[in-house]
Design an enzyme around this catalytic site. Sequence first.
Site, PDB file in Angstrom:
ATOM      1  N   HIS A 184      23.620 -14.879 -15.308  1.00 45.10           N
ATOM      2  CA  HIS A 184      23.595 -15.594 -14.040  1.00 45.10           C
ATOM      3  C   HIS A 184      22.860 -16.923 -14.161  1.00 45.10           C
ATOM      4  O   HIS A 184      22.170 -17.180 -15.152  1.00 45.10           O
ATOM      5  CB  HIS A 184      22.916 -14.737 -12.958  1.00 45.10           C
ATOM      6  CG  HIS A 184      21.674 -14.054 -13.427  1.00 45.10           C
ATOM      7  ND1 HIS A 184      21.635 -12.721 -13.763  1.00 45.10           N
ATOM      8  CD2 HIS A 184      20.419 -14.517 -13.660  1.00 45.10           C
ATOM      9  CE1 HIS A 184      20.416 -12.387 -14.159  1.00 45.10           C
ATOM     10  NE2 HIS A 184      19.658 -13.476 -14.110  1.00 45.10           N
ATOM     11  N   ASP A 284      19.572 -12.115 -22.261  1.00 46.24           N
ATOM     12  CA  ASP A 284      19.120 -11.357 -21.102  1.00 46.24           C
ATOM     13  C   ASP A 284      20.299 -10.725 -20.366  1.00 46.24           C
ATOM     14  O   ASP A 284      21.348 -11.337 -20.184  1.00 46.24           O
ATOM     15  CB  ASP A 284      18.365 -12.293 -20.152  1.00 46.24           C
ATOM     16  CG  ASP A 284      17.781 -11.557 -18.960  1.00 46.24           C
ATOM     17  OD1 ASP A 284      16.885 -10.727 -19.167  1.00 46.24           O
ATOM     18  OD2 ASP A 284      18.238 -11.812 -17.835  1.00 46.24           O
ATOM     19  N   GLU A 326      19.020  -7.506 -24.623  1.00 46.20           N
ATOM     20  CA  GLU A 326      18.191  -6.955 -23.557  1.00 46.20           C
ATOM     21  C   GLU A 326      19.112  -6.077 -22.713  1.00 46.20           C
ATOM     22  O   GLU A 326      19.697  -6.507 -21.727  1.00 46.20           O
ATOM     23  CB  GLU A 326      17.562  -8.073 -22.718  1.00 46.20           C
ATOM     24  CG  GLU A 326      16.451  -7.604 -21.791  1.00 46.20           C
ATOM     25  CD  GLU A 326      16.948  -7.230 -20.398  1.00 46.20           C
ATOM     26  OE1 GLU A 326      16.311  -6.393 -19.747  1.00 46.20           O
ATOM     27  OE2 GLU A 326      17.976  -7.786 -19.957  1.00 46.20           O
ATOM     28  N   ARG A 520       5.806  -6.407 -10.002  1.00 44.82           N
ATOM     29  CA  ARG A 520       5.759  -6.551 -11.463  1.00 44.82           C
ATOM     30  C   ARG A 520       4.766  -7.640 -11.877  1.00 44.82           C
ATOM     31  O   ARG A 520       4.297  -7.639 -13.020  1.00 44.82           O
ATOM     32  CB  ARG A 520       7.154  -6.876 -12.012  1.00 44.82           C
ATOM     33  CG  ARG A 520       8.143  -5.724 -11.907  1.00 44.82           C
ATOM     34  CD  ARG A 520       9.523  -6.143 -12.360  1.00 44.82           C
ATOM     35  NE  ARG A 520      10.057  -7.223 -11.537  1.00 44.82           N
ATOM     36  CZ  ARG A 520      11.202  -7.856 -11.780  1.00 44.82           C
ATOM     37  NH1 ARG A 520      11.922  -7.515 -12.826  1.00 44.82           N
ATOM     38  NH2 ARG A 520      11.622  -8.825 -10.983  1.00 44.82           N
TER      39      ARG A 520
END
Length: 653
Positions: A184, A284, A326, A520
């Site tokens: 993205h 990613d 990932e 996080r």
Amino acid sequence: MYEPVAHSLLNDILNRIRPEIYKEDLRHFYTRLGANFYAIHSLFYRLYGHRKDFEGQAQKLVETMACQYIERPEALRESDIEREDNHNWFLSQKWVGMALYAHGFADDLNGVREHLPYLESLGVNLLHVMPIMQCPQGSSDGGYAVSDFREIDPRVGTLDDLAHLSYEMRQNDMLLTLDVVLNHTSDEHEWAQKAKAGDPVYQDYYYTFSNRNVPDMFEQSLPEIFPETAPGNFTWDEDMQRWVMTVFNDYQWDLNYANPAVFIEMLDVILYWANKGADIVRLDAVAFLWKKIGTASQNEREAHLILQLLKDCCQVTAPGVLFIAEAIVAPGEVAKYFGEDAVIAKECEIAYNATFMALMWDAVATKNARLLNQGMKSLPSKLDRATWLNYVRCHDDIGLGFDDSDIAAVGYDPSGHRRFLVDYFTGRFDHSHARGLPFGQNAKTGDTRISGSLASLVGLQYALEQQDPKAIEDAIAQILLLHGLTLSYGGLPLLYYGDEVGTLNDDAYLQDPYKMEDNRWVHRPIIDWQKLERRFETGTVENRIFEGLRHLISVRKEIDVFADFNNRSLIETDNPHLFVFERYDLDQNRHSVLVVANFHPEPQHLDMSQVGPHWQLDGYQRIEDQISGHQPDVFSDNLIIPGFSHYWLTRIG
């Protein structure tokens, strides 16, 4: 491999290639292109051969690879040749990594460069600098919402700063890992802005729809990644007057890889950063690259084809560069991201071993290794020329994605056991010292993940608050135990910044409106370098963890069988609290190391006759722990392992 159709197309492409490309010295490029073009053509045709613009896009693909080869610095071309000659270079036990945010670790890229001696003193020689590309000033998913793939975010530095960091790392035999976010872009990216303005070319870079008919079909099977903060998978864009697919956050627009222009753009981005000095590119969210109605749109066959094609193209332009997948997916799926070749990784040479990570945390909570042993037995084997990235903590949350059949096989109810783990790590379970936070709670599925620093999750935060010496001792022992396993299991061990000195949860994120809803950030610290000076003070928590870890890393690098050549065997024992495996020399099986880890706070014993006849102890054979350099306690062929400790054992005598 020679194939007439592919060969004919390659001839046509080379005949039409731009004059400014032809005049360059492309000898190595043409050799590699010829060797790889059959595979490249086959994959590109399978993905895009139905399109009328296929040949034009194939032309653009080759020219993109050629242009980036021309831009590749001579020092990196020489490194490519060296790594081609020594193609197993990354399997060596000498590599030890650390992942960090430049801003959190040392303000910016120049600060990271200035602190390279700190990393070297620990033994770290592989550095993953997490997202540095330009991203929005506000919400950016920790830098994973990219607004410009070719610029560095000014908050962390400049391209010149990166060049200086990369150069100094090469001079010190250190590897640089950089992120490329494949799935993205930010909604502030130029492509998204052009799509918002109504440009149909760039609307086709994304998944956009004028009404809810297609989105509603997708929603029937798509899971929610961030159900609390970003429910659903589509966002209405007022400027564009269209729905856009946003699987992660509403400001992260999913790229449409059914469009070959998107593939070529992202290949160009990967090669661009390879030319800026990245030895390893972390790709990613690779599991999400292909969208298909009626599925979870994860792990689709086409996503693997895209990765294979990216790897083949990179082999032409920058063959010394490795890929990390990932892909935090089910245990049965993760090994597929190495590729399907019997030996060579045809997709990514490295993959996150999230299964091992999560299973170790299960052992911490239960104080036994039953599920750890069962789960690692079920994990598919990797390829010979590929390796796992083993880690205890990272910037992300801890998912409890164990296989239900493995949980049931060791006598637990799957849903009940996951509830126990969430309660344990959030401190709601009796006698738990963990100080984690629930993350990504999904009311519809009951799924919950865990945030928190390593030190706070193993009880160090609690122990320091209570000034409990025994609890402090236990927490430090567990930190070293977990890292001892990642250093010895086989693969690239990856530390997470701050863990090497026992950094606790940091609640400062609650004061930032762009971070406060994403807990996080509690384990994405700003390093206090004055506090880190305590690592030199004997007896401090920082000193004990740093020195213990530094010693483990030093010993690892001297043990040849810790290189990752599929030279490991798991060993089942009668003691449920122990995790035991052997690392051995493929050529001379006599040279081996026995790793024994005790997850229980009390001493445990291991009957060495269960390990194998060559480990049975008698009057003529003794064993020595390579970590301490001492002989461990043995009674009547039983090895004694103190609570929360581990051994790297070799035979002597």
